[in-house]
Design a protein around this motif. Structure first.
Motif, PDB file in Angstrom:
ATOM      1  N   THR A 262       0.825  -1.089   0.017  1.00 43.93           N
ATOM      2  CA  THR A 262       0.051  -0.056   0.057  1.00 43.93           C
ATOM      3  C   THR A 262       0.933   1.315  -0.184  1.00 43.93           C
ATOM      4  N   THR A 263       2.180   1.134   0.329  1.00 40.53           N
ATOM      5  CA  THR A 263       2.875   2.246   0.339  1.00 40.53           C
ATOM      6  C   THR A 263       3.605   2.489  -0.771  1.00 40.53           C
ATOM      7  N   PRO A 264       3.560   3.857  -1.440  1.00 38.49           N
ATOM      8  CA  PRO A 264       4.140   3.851  -2.890  1.00 38.49           C
ATOM      9  C   PRO A 264       5.571   3.579  -2.814  1.00 38.49           C
ATOM     10  N   PRO A 265       6.354   3.159  -3.593  1.00 39.46           N
ATOM     11  CA  PRO A 265       7.864   3.001  -3.651  1.00 39.46           C
ATOM     12  C   PRO A 265       8.615   4.134  -3.975  1.00 39.46           C
ATOM     13  N   TRP A 266       9.823   4.211  -3.511  1.00 42.15           N
ATOM     14  CA  TRP A 266      10.669   5.383  -3.719  1.00 42.15           C
ATOM     15  C   TRP A 266      11.635   5.300  -4.965  1.00 42.15           C
ATOM     16  N   SER A 267      12.026   6.407  -5.708  1.00 47.33           N
ATOM     17  CA  SER A 267      12.854   6.460  -6.607  1.00 47.33           C
ATOM     18  C   SER A 267      14.035   5.864  -6.346  1.00 47.33           C
ATOM     19  N   GLY A 268      14.649   5.173  -7.451  1.00 48.37           N
ATOM     20  CA  GLY A 268      15.822   4.542  -7.151  1.00 48.37           C
ATOM     21  C   GLY A 268      17.172   5.335  -7.552  1.00 48.37           C
ATOM     22  N   PRO A 269      18.567   4.768  -7.050  1.00 45.47           N
ATOM     23  CA  PRO A 269      19.516   5.857  -7.542  1.00 45.47           C
ATOM     24  C   PRO A 269      19.588   6.392  -8.533  1.00 45.47           C
TER      25      PRO A 269
ATOM     26  N   GLY B 126      14.612   3.706 -11.992  1.00 46.55           N
ATOM     27  CA  GLY B 126      13.564   2.509 -11.357  1.00 46.55           C
ATOM     28  C   GLY B 126      13.275   3.206  -9.911  1.00 46.55           C
ATOM     29  N   LEU B 127      12.475   1.983  -9.229  1.00 51.41           N
ATOM     30  CA  LEU B 127      11.984   2.238  -8.214  1.00 51.41           C
ATOM     31  C   LEU B 127      12.175   1.347  -6.978  1.00 51.41           C
ATOM     32  N   VAL B 128      12.315   1.603  -5.874  1.00 53.99           N
ATOM     33  CA  VAL B 128      12.842   0.910  -4.548  1.00 53.99           C
ATOM     34  C   VAL B 128      11.656   0.608  -3.636  1.00 53.99           C
ATOM     35  N   HIS B 129      11.553  -0.491  -2.933  1.00 57.42           N
ATOM     36  CA  HIS B 129      10.544  -0.642  -1.908  1.00 57.42           C
ATOM     37  C   HIS B 129      10.575   0.601  -0.998  1.00 57.42           C
ATOM     38  N   TYR B 130       9.601   1.047  -0.448  1.00 56.75           N
ATOM     39  CA  TYR B 130       9.509   2.207   0.479  1.00 56.75           C
ATOM     40  C   TYR B 130      10.332   1.965   1.590  1.00 56.75           C
ATOM     41  N   GLY B 131      10.249   0.837   2.398  1.00 56.11           N
ATOM     42  CA  GLY B 131      11.093   0.329   3.614  1.00 56.11           C
ATOM     43  C   GLY B 131      12.262   0.429   3.488  1.00 56.11           C
TER      44      GLY B 131
ATOM     45  N   PHE C 178      25.763   3.842  -9.126  1.00 50.76           N
ATOM     46  CA  PHE C 178      24.997   4.871 -10.100  1.00 50.76           C
ATOM     47  C   PHE C 178      25.300   6.245  -9.659  1.00 50.76           C
ATOM     48  N   GLU C 179      25.448   6.619  -8.374  1.00 53.04           N
ATOM     49  CA  GLU C 179      25.795   7.942  -7.958  1.00 53.04           C
ATOM     50  C   GLU C 179      27.199   8.305  -7.515  1.00 53.04           C
ATOM     51  N   ASP C 180      28.073   7.294  -7.322  1.00 51.95           N
ATOM     52  CA  ASP C 180      29.523   7.596  -7.085  1.00 51.95           C
ATOM     53  C   ASP C 180      30.356   6.525  -7.502  1.00 51.95           C
ATOM     54  N   PRO C 181      30.612   6.415  -8.914  1.00 52.78           N
ATOM     55  CA  PRO C 181      30.952   5.296  -9.747  1.00 52.78           C
ATOM     56  C   PRO C 181      32.482   4.605  -9.176  1.00 52.78           C
ATOM     57  N   ARG C 182      33.161   5.755  -8.795  1.00 58.18           N
ATOM     58  CA  ARG C 182      34.484   5.536  -8.142  1.00 58.18           C
ATOM     59  C   ARG C 182      34.841   4.460  -6.988  1.00 58.18           C
ATOM     60  N   LEU C 183      33.409   4.251  -6.269  1.00 57.42           N
ATOM     61  CA  LEU C 183      33.402   3.405  -5.275  1.00 57.42           C
ATOM     62  C   LEU C 183      32.482   2.145  -5.756  1.00 57.42           C
ATOM     63  N   SER C 184      32.504   1.852  -6.885  1.00 57.20           N
ATOM     64  CA  SER C 184      31.532   0.717  -7.300  1.00 57.20           C
ATOM     65  C   SER C 184      32.304  -0.514  -6.729  1.00 57.20           C
ATOM     66  N   ALA C 185      31.280  -1.270  -6.225  1.00 56.88           N
ATOM     67  CA  ALA C 185      31.699  -2.592  -5.503  1.00 56.88           C
ATOM     68  C   ALA C 185      32.290  -3.786  -6.464  1.00 56.88           C
ATOM     69  N   GLN C 186      33.519  -4.266  -5.749  1.00 57.33           N
ATOM     70  CA  GLN C 186      34.337  -5.421  -6.424  1.00 57.33           C
ATOM     71  C   GLN C 186      33.388  -6.746  -6.247  1.00 57.33           C
ATOM     72  N   GLY C 187      32.471  -6.699  -5.060  1.00 58.63           N
ATOM     73  CA  GLY C 187      31.823  -7.816  -4.973  1.00 58.63           C
ATOM     74  C   GLY C 187      30.563  -7.633  -4.071  1.00 58.63           C
TER      75      GLY C 187
ATOM     76  N   ASP D  41      11.963  -2.557  -8.669  1.00 61.54           N
ATOM     77  CA  ASP D  41      11.008  -2.635  -9.827  1.00 61.54           C
ATOM     78  C   ASP D  41      12.172  -3.541 -11.037  1.00 61.54           C
ATOM     79  N   ARG D  42      11.468  -3.647 -12.225  1.00 59.19           N
ATOM     80  CA  ARG D  42      12.092  -4.283 -13.155  1.00 59.19           C
ATOM     81  C   ARG D  42      13.286  -3.241 -13.773  1.00 59.19           C
ATOM     82  N   ALA D  43      12.801  -2.140 -13.969  1.00 56.00           N
ATOM     83  CA  ALA D  43      13.973  -1.075 -14.256  1.00 56.00           C
ATOM     84  C   ALA D  43      15.158  -1.163 -13.464  1.00 56.00           C
ATOM     85  N   LEU D  44      15.174  -1.055 -12.292  1.00 59.19           N
ATOM     86  CA  LEU D  44      16.220  -0.981 -11.416  1.00 59.19           C
ATOM     87  C   LEU D  44      16.861  -2.253 -11.338  1.00 59.19           C
ATOM     88  N   ALA D  45      16.325  -3.282 -11.467  1.00 64.81           N
ATOM     89  CA  ALA D  45      16.983  -4.549 -11.322  1.00 64.81           C
ATOM     90  C   ALA D  45      17.588  -5.000 -12.787  1.00 64.81           C
TER      91      ALA D  45
END
Length: 272
Positions: free
Chosen positions: A94-101, A105-110, A157-166, A177-181
């Motif tokens: 029932t709670t609208p999702p939040w905008s993703g990074p 896409g969209l992220v579950h609100y919680g 997506f917001e600070d690529p220099r720190l992109s994770a190795q794993g 949602d499907r777009a962010l996934a």
């Protein structure tokens, strides 16, 4: 088994790295003193803690994580939460999702709210501790797995220099949602591994089709073997086999399979 040895250069899925990251995720459930002492035993000489509390009516009481650094790698592990409460919370659409990074896409609100509470602290710790170009890793179990994946998404997506190795997650629920996934799978292909133990029910919420999993599944079957994939029919049969493992309480298999101890036991058996 002796203390796990994390490898900062590992690429792709590695059975030993999966086991070590599971141990790091499990450590997030301990108190600060235990975390720091254990991290030191593993060769991580610096630790930062992240903790934020919430007020009602938010479903979670707090978000907890820690970041540990060695001369070669930095690992942030997010703590999970009580699985039945998490399932009930995530089943609420029932709670609208939040905008993703980066508005991807969209992220579950919680999840977005839980991560936002500690993300500035996590980011500050990584920037502080990364003084020798260490590789960056994320892990977590249950809710912690969702936050680990989303933290990696926000950084990439917001600070690529720190992109994770794993990124290794265990018993992770659906997060976005499907777009962010889809964007995440393209960006961090071969770096994120979502480990699911047989009938773990938390991995089946929030419900589809609104929310989706990221790819790179590693499925632990009813015999404890880690598989890269499972055909649909075989998957159903294997899940049924897992449910029948305890004839006195078949419905409890989804809860037993979610416990972090079950993941660690299975992953240890799959070590080379």
């Amino acid at each position: 088994m002796s203390a796990p040895t994390l490898n900062h250069q590992t690429t792709g899925y590695d059975a030993r790295q999966a086991y070590c990251m599971a141990k790091a995720a499990d450590l997030a459930y301990q108190d600060r003193e235990r975390i720091e002492a254990t991290a030191a035993e593993w060769g991580f000489d610096r630790v930062r803690h992240h903790h934020s509390t919430f007020s009602p009516p938010f479903a979670l009481s707090d978000t907890q994580a820690y970041t540990m650094a060695s001369p070669t790698m930095i690992v942030t592990a997010f703590r999970g939460t009580e699985p039945v409460q998490l399932r009930d919370w995530l089943s609420d659409t029932t709670t609208p999702p939040w905008s993703g990074p980066a508005n991807t896409g969209l992220v579950h609100y919680g999840f977005a709210e839980a991560l936002r509470a500690v993300f500035p602290s996590v980011l500050a710790a990584i920037e502080e501790l990364r003084d020798a170009e260490q590789t960056v890793w994320f892990t977590g179990h249950s809710l912690g797995g969702a936050l680990a994946m989303l933290a990696a998404a926000w950084l990439h997506f917001e600070d690529p220099r720190l992109s994770a190795q794993g990124v290794y997650t265990f018993g992770q629920p659906r997060t976005c949602d499907r777009a962010l996934a889809s964007a995440y799978d393209k960006a961090l292909a071969g770096r994120t591994f979502r480990v699911v133990n047989n009938n773990d029910f938390v991995t089946q919420v929030p419900p589809e089709p609104v929310f989706h999993h990221v790819a790179e599944l590693r499925y632990i079957d009813s015999s404890g073997r880690v598989r890269e994939s499972m055909p649909a029919v075989s998957n159903l049969l294997d899940r049924g086999k897992g449910m029948l493992a305890d004839p006195f309480a078949p419905a409890s298999d989804g809860l037993r399979d979610h416990f972090m101890k079950a993941y660690i036991t299975a992953l240890e058996k799959n070590l080379p």
